[in-house]
Design a protein around this motif. Structure first.
Motif, PDB file in Angstrom:
ATOM      1  N   ALA A  48      -3.015   9.339  -3.788  1.00 40.77           N
ATOM      2  CA  ALA A  48      -3.243   9.058  -5.157  1.00 40.77           C
ATOM      3  C   ALA A  48      -2.460   7.563  -5.293  1.00 40.77           C
ATOM      4  O   ALA A  48      -2.952   6.792  -6.058  1.00 40.77           O
ATOM      5  CB  ALA A  48      -2.157   9.982  -5.954  1.00 40.77           C
ATOM      6  N   ALA A  49      -1.428   7.280  -4.465  1.00 42.76           N
ATOM      7  CA  ALA A  49      -0.773   5.919  -4.648  1.00 42.76           C
ATOM      8  C   ALA A  49      -1.752   4.802  -3.741  1.00 42.76           C
ATOM      9  O   ALA A  49      -2.057   4.009  -4.539  1.00 42.76           O
ATOM     10  CB  ALA A  49       0.570   5.912  -3.616  1.00 42.76           C
ATOM     11  N   GLY A  50      -2.659   5.201  -2.796  1.00 43.88           N
ATOM     12  CA  GLY A  50      -3.702   4.427  -2.600  1.00 43.88           C
ATOM     13  C   GLY A  50      -4.748   4.118  -3.445  1.00 43.88           C
ATOM     14  O   GLY A  50      -5.167   3.056  -3.449  1.00 43.88           O
ATOM     15  N   ARG A  51      -5.078   5.017  -4.254  1.00 45.83           N
ATOM     16  CA  ARG A  51      -6.099   5.021  -5.151  1.00 45.83           C
ATOM     17  C   ARG A  51      -5.593   3.950  -6.351  1.00 45.83           C
ATOM     18  O   ARG A  51      -6.217   2.860  -6.791  1.00 45.83           O
ATOM     19  CB  ARG A  51      -6.663   6.121  -5.786  1.00 45.83           C
ATOM     20  CG  ARG A  51      -7.324   7.000  -4.996  1.00 45.83           C
ATOM     21  CD  ARG A  51      -7.936   8.231  -6.050  1.00 45.83           C
ATOM     22  NE  ARG A  51      -7.226   8.750  -6.620  1.00 45.83           N
ATOM     23  CZ  ARG A  51      -6.663   9.993  -6.140  1.00 45.83           C
ATOM     24  NH1 ARG A  51      -6.666  10.525  -4.796  1.00 45.83           N
ATOM     25  NH2 ARG A  51      -5.719  10.813  -6.881  1.00 45.83           N
ATOM     26  N   LEU A  52      -4.327   4.048  -6.651  1.00 45.17           N
ATOM     27  CA  LEU A  52      -3.534   3.114  -7.746  1.00 45.17           C
ATOM     28  C   LEU A  52      -3.440   1.698  -7.362  1.00 45.17           C
ATOM     29  O   LEU A  52      -3.982   0.723  -7.806  1.00 45.17           O
ATOM     30  CB  LEU A  52      -2.050   3.647  -7.971  1.00 45.17           C
ATOM     31  CG  LEU A  52      -2.101   4.784  -8.872  1.00 45.17           C
ATOM     32  CD1 LEU A  52      -0.761   5.383  -8.987  1.00 45.17           C
ATOM     33  CD2 LEU A  52      -2.815   4.655 -10.376  1.00 45.17           C
ATOM     34  N   VAL A  53      -3.342   1.562  -5.992  1.00 45.16           N
ATOM     35  CA  VAL A  53      -3.290   0.274  -5.219  1.00 45.16           C
ATOM     36  C   VAL A  53      -4.456  -0.370  -5.235  1.00 45.16           C
ATOM     37  O   VAL A  53      -4.791  -1.561  -5.656  1.00 45.16           O
ATOM     38  CB  VAL A  53      -2.689   0.002  -3.852  1.00 45.16           C
ATOM     39  CG1 VAL A  53      -2.757  -1.099  -3.169  1.00 45.16           C
ATOM     40  CG2 VAL A  53      -1.263   0.601  -3.769  1.00 45.16           C
ATOM     41  N   ALA A  54      -5.734   0.337  -4.850  1.00 43.84           N
ATOM     42  CA  ALA A  54      -7.021  -0.124  -4.946  1.00 43.84           C
ATOM     43  C   ALA A  54      -7.787  -0.692  -6.057  1.00 43.84           C
ATOM     44  O   ALA A  54      -8.320  -1.530  -6.475  1.00 43.84           O
ATOM     45  CB  ALA A  54      -7.837   0.849  -4.171  1.00 43.84           C
ATOM     46  N   GLU A  55      -7.287   0.251  -7.342  1.00 41.92           N
ATOM     47  CA  GLU A  55      -7.730   0.250  -8.539  1.00 41.92           C
ATOM     48  C   GLU A  55      -7.058  -0.928  -9.305  1.00 41.92           C
ATOM     49  O   GLU A  55      -7.628  -1.652 -10.268  1.00 41.92           O
ATOM     50  CB  GLU A  55      -7.956   1.306  -9.196  1.00 41.92           C
ATOM     51  CG  GLU A  55      -8.811   2.337  -8.703  1.00 41.92           C
ATOM     52  CD  GLU A  55      -8.803   3.769  -9.109  1.00 41.92           C
ATOM     53  OE1 GLU A  55      -8.197   4.031 -10.185  1.00 41.92           O
ATOM     54  OE2 GLU A  55      -9.531   4.589  -8.604  1.00 41.92           O
ATOM     55  N   HIS A  56      -5.601  -0.688  -9.159  1.00 47.42           N
ATOM     56  CA  HIS A  56      -4.936  -1.659 -10.175  1.00 47.42           C
ATOM     57  C   HIS A  56      -3.680  -2.445  -9.552  1.00 47.42           C
ATOM     58  O   HIS A  56      -3.092  -3.246 -10.372  1.00 47.42           O
ATOM     59  CB  HIS A  56      -4.205  -0.506 -11.094  1.00 47.42           C
ATOM     60  CG  HIS A  56      -4.952   0.397 -11.754  1.00 47.42           C
ATOM     61  ND1 HIS A  56      -5.851  -0.039 -12.957  1.00 47.42           N
ATOM     62  CD2 HIS A  56      -4.929   1.581 -11.608  1.00 47.42           C
ATOM     63  CE1 HIS A  56      -6.464   0.804 -13.219  1.00 47.42           C
ATOM     64  NE2 HIS A  56      -5.983   2.346 -12.563  1.00 47.42           N
ATOM     65  N   GLY A  57      -3.692  -2.562  -8.399  1.00 47.05           N
ATOM     66  CA  GLY A  57      -2.743  -3.389  -7.521  1.00 47.05           C
ATOM     67  C   GLY A  57      -1.259  -2.623  -7.414  1.00 47.05           C
ATOM     68  O   GLY A  57      -1.224  -1.727  -7.928  1.00 47.05           O
ATOM     69  N   ALA A  58      -0.604  -3.201  -6.522  1.00 49.85           N
ATOM     70  CA  ALA A  58       0.523  -2.588  -6.158  1.00 49.85           C
ATOM     71  C   ALA A  58       1.655  -2.492  -7.059  1.00 49.85           C
ATOM     72  O   ALA A  58       2.521  -1.493  -7.093  1.00 49.85           O
ATOM     73  CB  ALA A  58       1.250  -3.222  -4.971  1.00 49.85           C
ATOM     74  N   ALA A  59       1.458  -3.285  -8.201  1.00 53.83           N
ATOM     75  CA  ALA A  59       2.281  -3.236  -9.305  1.00 53.83           C
ATOM     76  C   ALA A  59       2.226  -1.798 -10.075  1.00 53.83           C
ATOM     77  O   ALA A  59       3.248  -1.436 -10.945  1.00 53.83           O
ATOM     78  CB  ALA A  59       2.180  -4.363 -10.282  1.00 53.83           C
ATOM     79  N   ALA A  60       1.100  -1.182 -10.104  1.00 58.47           N
ATOM     80  CA  ALA A  60       0.937  -0.035 -10.857  1.00 58.47           C
ATOM     81  C   ALA A  60       1.425   1.015 -10.078  1.00 58.47           C
ATOM     82  O   ALA A  60       1.393   2.144 -10.658  1.00 58.47           O
ATOM     83  CB  ALA A  60      -0.669   0.274 -10.891  1.00 58.47           C
ATOM     84  N   VAL A  61       1.818   0.823  -8.765  1.00 59.77           N
ATOM     85  CA  VAL A  61       2.463   1.978  -8.037  1.00 59.77           C
ATOM     86  C   VAL A  61       3.896   2.357  -8.630  1.00 59.77           C
ATOM     87  O   VAL A  61       4.919   1.680  -8.126  1.00 59.77           O
ATOM     88  CB  VAL A  61       2.443   1.844  -6.670  1.00 59.77           C
ATOM     89  CG1 VAL A  61       2.993   2.944  -5.974  1.00 59.77           C
ATOM     90  CG2 VAL A  61       1.125   1.417  -6.165  1.00 59.77           C
ATOM     91  N   THR A  62       4.092   3.314  -9.528  1.00 55.16           N
ATOM     92  CA  THR A  62       5.619   3.607  -9.954  1.00 55.16           C
ATOM     93  C   THR A  62       5.430   5.134  -9.503  1.00 55.16           C
ATOM     94  O   THR A  62       4.651   5.675  -9.481  1.00 55.16           O
ATOM     95  CB  THR A  62       5.613   3.544 -11.517  1.00 55.16           C
ATOM     96  OG1 THR A  62       4.815   4.460 -12.288  1.00 55.16           O
ATOM     97  CG2 THR A  62       5.477   1.837 -11.791  1.00 55.16           C
ATOM     98  N   MET A  63       6.620   5.576  -9.709  1.00 52.95           N
ATOM     99  CA  MET A  63       6.996   7.025  -9.224  1.00 52.95           C
ATOM    100  C   MET A  63       5.995   8.053 -10.479  1.00 52.95           C
ATOM    101  O   MET A  63       5.454   8.856  -9.915  1.00 52.95           O
ATOM    102  CB  MET A  63       8.247   7.484  -9.347  1.00 52.95           C
ATOM    103  CG  MET A  63       9.076   6.621  -8.238  1.00 52.95           C
ATOM    104  SD  MET A  63       8.713   6.792  -6.548  1.00 52.95           S
ATOM    105  CE  MET A  63       9.786   7.826  -5.795  1.00 52.95           C
TER     106      MET A  63
END
Length: 222
Positions: A48-63
Motif C-alpha cells: 500500500a505504501a509503495g502504491r502511494l509513492v508511485a501515485e502521489h510521491g513520498a510526501a503522501a506516505v503518512t501512517m
C-alpha cells in the motif's frame, strides 16, 4: 611536467554472483518470529505504501494514508513500523530486496539466463524505471557522502554490474567502469535530468542502451 599518477589499488575480485544484501530497517530482528497473519499484514502495508509513492510521491506516505490504503487501523501501522521514518526505511528495504531477488533469480534478461550485454541493458532500464517510480523515496534515503559507495545496496549493485562487464568485455577495467555505469543511473542525476531539465524517461533509456553498446563494443538495439 606533472608526475605520473600512483597505481590504482588492486580491487577485490568478486567471486561468483553477488550475495543478496539488505538495507536493514531496525525492525527485521523479529522477522523470523512473525506469525503468518502478521507477515501478511506487513507485506500488505508495504504494498500500500509503495502504491502511494508511485501515485502521489513520498510526501503522501503518512501512517494514516497507509492504514487507509491497506484497510487496517492506524495503530497497526504504528505497531509494525514505529513511526513514518521506520515505515519509509522498511519500504525502501522491501523494494531493494525485490529488485535484488529479480537480479539473482528472476526471469531473464534481468535475471540469469540471458547474455551479459542483454542483462546490462535490462538492468539499467529497470533501474531507471525504479528511480522514476520511487524518486522521492530514493532521494530521501540517499546515504551521506562518506557512505554513498560503501552502503550494502550500492556494493551489491556495483558488484552485479562489474560481474556482467567482466563477462561482456573481458579486456575492460570492469571495476572502474561499473562505477561509471552506475553514475548514469544515480537517483540525484535522474531527478536533475527529469525534474529540472525536462528530459523524458525514454531519452534516458535510449542513452543507457547507447552507453552499454559503446562500453561493450556491441550494436545498440533499434
Amino acid at each position: 611536467m606533472s608526475a605520473a599518477l600512483p597505481p590504482f589499488p588492486k580491487p577485490e575480485e568478486t567471486v561468483g554472483p553477488p550475495e543478496l544484501l539488505r538495507l536493514g530497517t531496525g525492525f527485521e530482528e523479529d522477522e523470523p518470529c512473525l506469525r503468518a497473519d502478521a507477515a501478511r499484514n506487513r507485506a500488505r502495508l508495504l504494498e500500500a505504501a509503495g502504491r502511494l509513492v508511485a501515485e502521489h510521491g513520498a510526501a503522501a506516505v503518512t501512517m494514516e494514508a497507509v492504514a487507509a490504503a491497506a484497510s487496517v487501523g492506524k495503530g497497526t501501522v504504528f505497531r509494525r513500523f514505529g513511526d513514518r521514518t521506520g515505515l519509509l526505511m522498511a519500504l525502501l528495504d522491501h523494494s531493494e530486496k525485490k529488485f535484488q531477488a529479480a537480479l539473482l533469480s528472476g526471469p531473464p534478461p534481468l535475471g540469469p539466463g540471458a547474455p551479459p550485454v542483454e542483462r546490462l541493458r535490462a538492468f539499467g532500464c529497470a533501474m531507471l524505471r525504479r528511480s522514476v517510480d520511487e524518486l522521492e523515496l530514493q532521494l530521501a534515503a540517499e546515504p551521506s557522502a562518506e557512505r554513498r559507495y560503501t552502503s550494502p545496496p550500492r556494493r551489491f549493485l556495483r558488484g552485479h554490474v562489474a560481474l556482467l562487464l567482466r563477462q561482456a568485455a573481458p579486456d575492460a577495467d570492469s571495476e572502474l567502469l561499473s562505477h561509471t555505469l552506475l553514475a548514469y543511473l544515480d537517483a540525484a542525476l535522474v531527478h536533475h535530468l527529469t525534474a529540472q531539465c525536462g528530459v523524458p524517461p525514454e531519452r534516458l533509456r535510449d542513452g543507457w542502451l547507447d552507453l552499454v553498446a559503446r562500453v561493450t563494443r556491441t550494436e545498440c538495439p533499434a
